[in-house]
Design a protein around this motif. Structure first.
Motif, PDB file in Angstrom:
ATOM      1  N   SER A 219      -4.549   4.581  -5.483  1.00 28.13           N
ATOM      2  CA  SER A 219      -5.417   5.340  -5.202  1.00 28.13           C
ATOM      3  C   SER A 219      -5.865   5.961  -6.460  1.00 28.13           C
TER       4      SER A 219
ATOM      5  N   GLU B 170       0.734  -1.212   0.101  1.00 25.66           N
ATOM      6  CA  GLU B 170       0.055   0.084   0.021  1.00 25.66           C
ATOM      7  C   GLU B 170       0.880   1.340   0.032  1.00 25.66           C
TER       8      GLU B 170
ATOM      9  N   HIS C 267      -2.198  -1.157  -5.498  1.00 25.10           N
ATOM     10  CA  HIS C 267      -2.908  -0.440  -4.236  1.00 25.10           C
ATOM     11  C   HIS C 267      -3.145   1.025  -4.740  1.00 25.10           C
TER      12      HIS C 267
END
Length: 143
Positions: free
Chosen positions: A69, A33, A67
């Motif tokens: 965004s 992440e 991951h």
């Protein structure tokens, strides 16, 4: 987290070479992440140093990370579009600016006016006067 913040801060204050070394070292052990943001900052630092090939590679990896965004994705597209436009690769630039435009609002520090202005420039380079005029009109009405 402290090392991540320190690396980001080095990019923010213009210590790009030091930041690149730290970001590259962190990438090998980064959580999934954290990778997209590390890669984005790596691309920004590389771009600021004029290492456009390295920046393209880093921003491209941002787009391929699981991951990433929507905001980081939009920013990577925007930065890729800018690099490609400067390099004269208008079709690639337009593709990335269109992706950014579709995500407008996801990156509040990128005004829609700028996206449309870049799209108009890319359309002009491609000889598409109709698109150029449409994007210029959108740029004028955007905030």
């Amino acid at each position: 987290d402290m090392r991540l913040r320190a690396a980001y801060e080095r990019v923010n204050v213009g210590k790009f070479e030091i930041a690149i070394n730290g970001l590259n070292a962190m990438l090998t052990m980064a959580r999934a992440e954290d990778r997209p943001r590390l890669l984005l900052f790596l691309g920004i630092a590389s771009e600021q140093l004029g290492n456009h090939d390295d920046a393209i590679q880093a921003f491209g990896k941002v787009l391929n990370e699981a991951h990433t965004s929507a905001a980081l994705n939009a920013e990577a597209h925007y930065r890729l579009g800018a690099i490609y436009l400067r390099r004269g690769a208008a079709a690639w630039a337009k593709m990335h600016f269109v992706a950014t435009e579709q995500s407008k609002g996801m990156v509040p520090h990128i005004p829609a006016r700028d996206i449309y202005t870049f799209l108009a420039q890319a359309a002009e380079c491609l000889g598409d006067e109709s698109d150029r005029n449409r994007y210029l009109s959108l740029a004028k009405s955007a905030r």
